[in-house]
Design a protein around this motif. Structure first.
Motif, PDB file in Angstrom:
ATOM      1  N   ARG A 189      18.134  11.216  -5.001  1.00 10.67           N
ATOM      2  CA  ARG A 189      19.478  10.591  -5.042  1.00 10.67           C
ATOM      3  C   ARG A 189      20.207  10.776  -3.712  1.00 10.67           C
ATOM      4  O   ARG A 189      20.165  11.856  -3.129  1.00 10.67           O
ATOM      5  N   TYR A 190      20.859   9.690  -3.265  1.00  9.48           N
ATOM      6  CA  TYR A 190      21.768   9.765  -2.107  1.00  9.48           C
ATOM      7  C   TYR A 190      23.153   9.330  -2.597  1.00  9.48           C
ATOM      8  O   TYR A 190      23.266   8.369  -3.362  1.00  9.48           O
ATOM      9  N   ALA A 191      24.198  10.021  -2.116  1.00  7.13           N
ATOM     10  CA  ALA A 191      25.575   9.598  -2.413  1.00  7.13           C
ATOM     11  C   ALA A 191      26.489  10.142  -1.321  1.00  7.13           C
ATOM     12  O   ALA A 191      26.457  11.330  -1.008  1.00  7.13           O
ATOM     13  N   ILE A 192      27.274   9.256  -0.751  1.00 13.63           N
ATOM     14  CA  ILE A 192      28.124   9.592   0.402  1.00 13.63           C
ATOM     15  C   ILE A 192      29.559   9.829  -0.032  1.00 13.63           C
ATOM     16  O   ILE A 192      30.112   9.042  -0.816  1.00 13.63           O
ATOM     17  N   ASP A 193      30.156  10.880   0.510  1.00  4.34           N
ATOM     18  CA  ASP A 193      31.602  11.051   0.416  1.00  4.34           C
ATOM     19  C   ASP A 193      32.195  10.520   1.728  1.00  4.34           C
ATOM     20  O   ASP A 193      32.025  11.144   2.775  1.00  4.34           O
ATOM     21  N   ALA A 194      32.847   9.371   1.652  1.00  2.07           N
ATOM     22  CA  ALA A 194      33.370   8.724   2.870  1.00  2.07           C
ATOM     23  C   ALA A 194      34.875   8.957   3.038  1.00  2.07           C
ATOM     24  O   ALA A 194      35.557   8.207   3.732  1.00  2.07           O
ATOM     25  N   ASN A 195      35.399  10.023   2.417  1.00  2.00           N
ATOM     26  CA  ASN A 195      36.855  10.239   2.464  1.00  2.00           C
ATOM     27  C   ASN A 195      37.389  10.566   3.853  1.00  2.00           C
ATOM     28  O   ASN A 195      38.532  10.248   4.164  1.00  2.00           O
ATOM     29  N   THR A 251      31.816  13.176  13.898  1.00  2.79           N
ATOM     30  CA  THR A 251      30.821  12.562  13.017  1.00  2.79           C
ATOM     31  C   THR A 251      31.541  11.997  11.800  1.00  2.79           C
ATOM     32  O   THR A 251      32.452  12.633  11.273  1.00  2.79           O
ATOM     33  N   TYR A 252      31.138  10.796  11.381  1.00  2.61           N
ATOM     34  CA  TYR A 252      31.677  10.217  10.148  1.00  2.61           C
ATOM     35  C   TYR A 252      30.557   9.790   9.215  1.00  2.61           C
ATOM     36  O   TYR A 252      29.576   9.189   9.663  1.00  2.61           O
ATOM     37  N   ASN A 253      30.720  10.092   7.933  1.00  2.00           N
ATOM     38  CA  ASN A 253      29.854   9.515   6.903  1.00  2.00           C
ATOM     39  C   ASN A 253      30.451   8.173   6.476  1.00  2.00           C
ATOM     40  O   ASN A 253      31.671   8.058   6.319  1.00  2.00           O
ATOM     41  N   ILE A 254      29.583   7.186   6.270  1.00  5.65           N
ATOM     42  CA  ILE A 254      30.044   5.848   5.854  1.00  5.65           C
ATOM     43  C   ILE A 254      29.349   5.487   4.543  1.00  5.65           C
ATOM     44  O   ILE A 254      28.108   5.534   4.473  1.00  5.65           O
ATOM     45  N   GLY A 255      30.143   5.122   3.540  1.00  5.27           N
ATOM     46  CA  GLY A 255      29.550   4.731   2.258  1.00  5.27           C
ATOM     47  C   GLY A 255      30.614   4.136   1.361  1.00  5.27           C
ATOM     48  O   GLY A 255      31.804   4.273   1.616  1.00  5.27           O
ATOM     49  N   GLY A 256      30.165   3.466   0.310  1.00  9.42           N
ATOM     50  CA  GLY A 256      31.101   2.709  -0.519  1.00  9.42           C
ATOM     51  C   GLY A 256      31.307   3.261  -1.915  1.00  9.42           C
ATOM     52  O   GLY A 256      31.820   2.565  -2.784  1.00  9.42           O
ATOM     53  N   PHE A 257      30.936   4.525  -2.169  1.00  9.62           N
ATOM     54  CA  PHE A 257      31.012   5.101  -3.522  1.00  9.62           C
ATOM     55  C   PHE A 257      30.410   4.117  -4.528  1.00  9.62           C
ATOM     56  O   PHE A 257      31.054   3.690  -5.466  1.00  9.62           O
ATOM     57  N   VAL A 259      19.293  11.924   6.549  1.00 10.92           N
ATOM     58  CA  VAL A 259      19.099  13.200   7.257  1.00 10.92           C
ATOM     59  C   VAL A 259      19.502  14.384   6.385  1.00 10.92           C
ATOM     60  O   VAL A 259      19.047  15.507   6.606  1.00 10.92           O
ATOM     61  N   TYR A 260      20.370  14.155   5.390  1.00 11.91           N
ATOM     62  CA  TYR A 260      20.850  15.264   4.551  1.00 11.91           C
ATOM     63  C   TYR A 260      19.860  15.632   3.448  1.00 11.91           C
ATOM     64  O   TYR A 260      20.078  16.595   2.719  1.00 11.91           O
ATOM     65  N   GLY A 261      18.811  14.825   3.279  1.00 14.30           N
ATOM     66  CA  GLY A 261      17.821  15.120   2.233  1.00 14.30           C
ATOM     67  C   GLY A 261      18.212  14.500   0.915  1.00 14.30           C
ATOM     68  O   GLY A 261      18.837  13.439   0.880  1.00 14.30           O
ATOM     69  N   SER A 262      17.856  15.155  -0.186  1.00 16.94           N
ATOM     70  CA  SER A 262      18.043  14.559  -1.502  1.00 16.94           C
ATOM     71  C   SER A 262      19.053  15.365  -2.311  1.00 16.94           C
ATOM     72  O   SER A 262      19.056  16.592  -2.267  1.00 16.94           O
ATOM     73  N   LEU A 263      19.915  14.641  -3.078  1.00 17.57           N
ATOM     74  CA  LEU A 263      20.865  15.306  -3.974  1.00 17.57           C
ATOM     75  C   LEU A 263      20.276  15.421  -5.368  1.00 17.57           C
ATOM     76  O   LEU A 263      19.409  14.628  -5.754  1.00 17.57           O
ATOM     77  N   GLY A 264      20.799  16.375  -6.156  1.00 21.15           N
ATOM     78  CA  GLY A 264      20.482  16.424  -7.584  1.00 21.15           C
ATOM     79  C   GLY A 264      21.371  15.423  -8.324  1.00 21.15           C
ATOM     80  O   GLY A 264      21.854  14.453  -7.733  1.00 21.15           O
ATOM     81  N   GLU A 265      21.610  15.699  -9.620  1.00 24.15           N
ATOM     82  CA  GLU A 265      22.370  14.749 -10.446  1.00 24.15           C
ATOM     83  C   GLU A 265      23.815  14.570  -9.963  1.00 24.15           C
ATOM     84  O   GLU A 265      24.418  13.527 -10.189  1.00 24.15           O
ATOM     85  N   THR A 266      24.379  15.636  -9.343  1.00 27.09           N
ATOM     86  CA  THR A 266      25.797  15.574  -8.973  1.00 27.09           C
ATOM     87  C   THR A 266      25.974  15.864  -7.486  1.00 27.09           C
ATOM     88  O   THR A 266      25.028  16.248  -6.814  1.00 27.09           O
ATOM     89  N   GLY A 267      27.214  15.716  -7.025  1.00 31.00           N
ATOM     90  CA  GLY A 267      27.556  16.075  -5.638  1.00 31.00           C
ATOM     91  C   GLY A 267      27.438  14.900  -4.686  1.00 31.00           C
ATOM     92  O   GLY A 267      26.907  13.835  -5.040  1.00 31.00           O
ATOM     93  N   PHE A 268      27.976  15.109  -3.472  1.00 30.98           N
ATOM     94  CA  PHE A 268      27.990  14.064  -2.438  1.00 30.98           C
ATOM     95  C   PHE A 268      27.622  14.677  -1.099  1.00 30.98           C
ATOM     96  O   PHE A 268      27.830  15.867  -0.881  1.00 30.98           O
ATOM     97  N   PHE A 269      27.118  13.844  -0.191  1.00 32.65           N
ATOM     98  CA  PHE A 269      26.912  14.290   1.184  1.00 32.65           C
ATOM     99  C   PHE A 269      28.267  14.277   1.903  1.00 32.65           C
ATOM    100  O   PHE A 269      28.970  13.262   1.901  1.00 32.65           O
ATOM    101  N   LEU A 270      28.589  15.421   2.538  1.00 29.32           N
ATOM    102  CA  LEU A 270      29.768  15.504   3.405  1.00 29.32           C
ATOM    103  C   LEU A 270      29.291  15.591   4.844  1.00 29.32           C
ATOM    104  O   LEU A 270      28.117  15.885   5.081  1.00 29.32           O
ATOM    105  N   GLU A 271      30.192  15.423   5.799  1.00 25.40           N
ATOM    106  CA  GLU A 271      29.828  15.551   7.216  1.00 25.40           C
ATOM    107  C   GLU A 271      29.328  16.969   7.513  1.00 25.40           C
ATOM    108  O   GLU A 271      28.603  17.192   8.475  1.00 25.40           O
ATOM    109  N   THR A 272      29.728  17.925   6.681  1.00 30.34           N
ATOM    110  CA  THR A 272      29.346  19.330   6.905  1.00 30.34           C
ATOM    111  C   THR A 272      28.067  19.715   6.153  1.00 30.34           C
ATOM    112  O   THR A 272      27.613  20.850   6.258  1.00 30.34           O
ATOM    113  N   THR A 273      27.493  18.794   5.380  1.00 35.20           N
ATOM    114  CA  THR A 273      26.259  19.104   4.637  1.00 35.20           C
ATOM    115  C   THR A 273      25.130  19.421   5.626  1.00 35.20           C
ATOM    116  O   THR A 273      24.982  18.737   6.645  1.00 35.20           O
TER     117      THR A 273
END
Ligand code: NAD
Ligand code: TYD
Length: 362
Positions: free
Chosen positions: A306-312, A257-263, A147-161
């Motif tokens: 690219r997709y990448a989750i920040d699950a902190n 809301t929680y993001n779930i991912g394993g880095f 739902v957050y769309g696509s990331l560039g080379e860097t960064g992570f999806f946060l719950e606030t994205t």
């Protein structure tokens, strides 16, 4: 505690692991697995618990309101964990309407019935949870990081994205997420939501990258790599997703809301090479034997880079971290497919086989 819990989509990939975990862990709950058994739903995923006293399967379609209403009337659920969906991006490109029907309209049907039944129920808490353990009238919506769309080379999806869905699949899931929050905001429906990265593991239908490649390596068929193969996904073992859902369902505050991912980011081509390495060894083939199966094919239209989750947040609030490394998870997954070739044959026969051949072979 004697709570009745409807889990939708429980015959599918992730749903079957959630159902199994809950049936084993909560003998006092009555677990109703509500599933339409589409091409992706398979009761073979649950043969080990089908006779458990706290488990019931109900065949019902969430797009069919009268059918769904009859299930609510019969079982009067205290809570819902909603996973039923059309889930494959490629299918959403060829047939978007099925995604709009199930993911948007089906979710709306569930929300309307939950609202109707829970407002009438004297135990309805109107969004307040005096005792968080009571689970009264809780609607847990299981969603995706897409739902957050696509990331560039860097960064992570946060719950606030901000939401920025790019495919018909992710747009339909974004719409359902918005509806869930809107029912919480407008009607006080107690909800919670999670957005997870790409899952892998046992029971995964072999149209998604990892199980498709496992199946095709076994059968020495082409491994289709879309575009340049440098698209990146963040992979999580499915049982760790189920454990996260359990932790959120029982401990998170209503409305969270929680993001779930394993880095655990992998470019597709590197992941396929890793699969080849592990599988050639397990199949006692010479190292690199299956590399010849790699076949670059036409790219997916609108392919997210690219997709990448920040699950902190999940780690900090609820102490969840993945229980297995990617190496361990992949090892368990490959072993499961190698010892369940009958399952693979059954799900890849008939209609699915024809769909696959139309897309990639003909
Ligand atoms: P899946 O396609 O394996 O299973 C979907 C299940 O829903 C099937 O059992 C199917 O029969 C059922 N279903 C479909 N349409 C239905 C309908 N109209 N009525 C009732 N049941 C219906 O999907 P999955 O990969 O297990 O995904 C489950 C949920 O998790 C989905 O909501 C998906 O968006 C979300 N999700 C998936 C992933 C992933 O990597 N697979 C990641 C994050 C979130
Ligand atoms: P997929 O498993 O379909 O999940 P999603 O599209 O939801 O992320 O695809 C994972 C990645 O693998 C994605 O970048 C598309 C790519 N892919 C291939 O290169 N070949 C394939 O045959 C499939 C199914 C996917």
């Amino acid at each position: 505690m004697n709570k009745t819990l409807i889990i939708t989509g429980g015959a599918g990939f992730i749903g079957s692991h959630v159902v199994r975990l809950f049936v084993h862990k909560y003998p006092d709950y009555k677990i109703i697995n509500l599933d339409a058994l589409t091409y992706a739903g398979n009761l073979e995923n649950l043969t080990d618990i089908e006779n458990a006293p706290n488990y019931t399967f109900v065949k019902a379609d969430i797009t069919n309101e009268p059918e769904l209403r009859a299930v609510f009337e019969q079982y009067r659920p205290d809570a819902i964990i909603h996973l039923a969906a059309e889930s494959h991006v490629d299918r959403s490109i060829t047939n978007p309407n099925a995604f709009i029907q199930t993911n948007v309209m089906g979710t709306a049907n569930l929300l309307n019935l939950a609202r109707e039944f829970w407002t009438l129920n004297p135990a309805h808490t109107h969004g307040h949870f005096p005792d968080r353990k009571e689970l009264n009238n809780l609607f847990y919506h299981v969603s995706t990081d897409e739902v957050y769309g696509s990331l560039g080379e860097t960064g992570f999806f946060l719950e606030t994205t901000s939401y920025d869905p790019q495919s018909p699949y992710s747009a339909s899931k974004a719409a359902s997420d918005h509806l869930v929050r809107a029912y919480g905001n407008t009607y006080g429906l107690p909800f919670m939501l999670s957005n997870c990265s790409n899952n892998y593991g046992p029971n995964h239908f072999p149209e998604k990258l990892i199980p498709l490649c496992i199946s095709n390596i076994i059968n020495e068929k082409p491994l289709p790599i879309y575009g340049d193969g440098k698209y990146t996904r963040d992979w999580l073992f499915v049982i760790d997703h189920a454990i996260a859902i359990d932790a959120i369902f029982h401990n998170a505050k209503v409305g969270e809301t929680y993001n779930i991912g394993g880095f655990n980011e992998w470019q597709n081509i590197d992941l396929v090479c890793e699969l080849i390495k592990q599988m050639d060894a397990k199949l006692r083939r010479p190292a690199g034997y299956s590399e010849k199966l790699i076949t670059y094919v036409k790219d997916r239209p609108g392919h997210d880079k690219r997709y990448a989750i920040d699950a902190n947040k999940l780690k900090d609030d609820l102490g969840w971290t993945p229980s297995v490394t990617f190496e361990e998870g992949l090892d368990k997954t490959i072993d499961w497919y190698l010892s369940n070739e009958a399952w693979l044959k059954n799900v890849t026969s008939g209609a699915y086989q024809r769909y696959y051949e139309d897309q990639y072979i003909n």
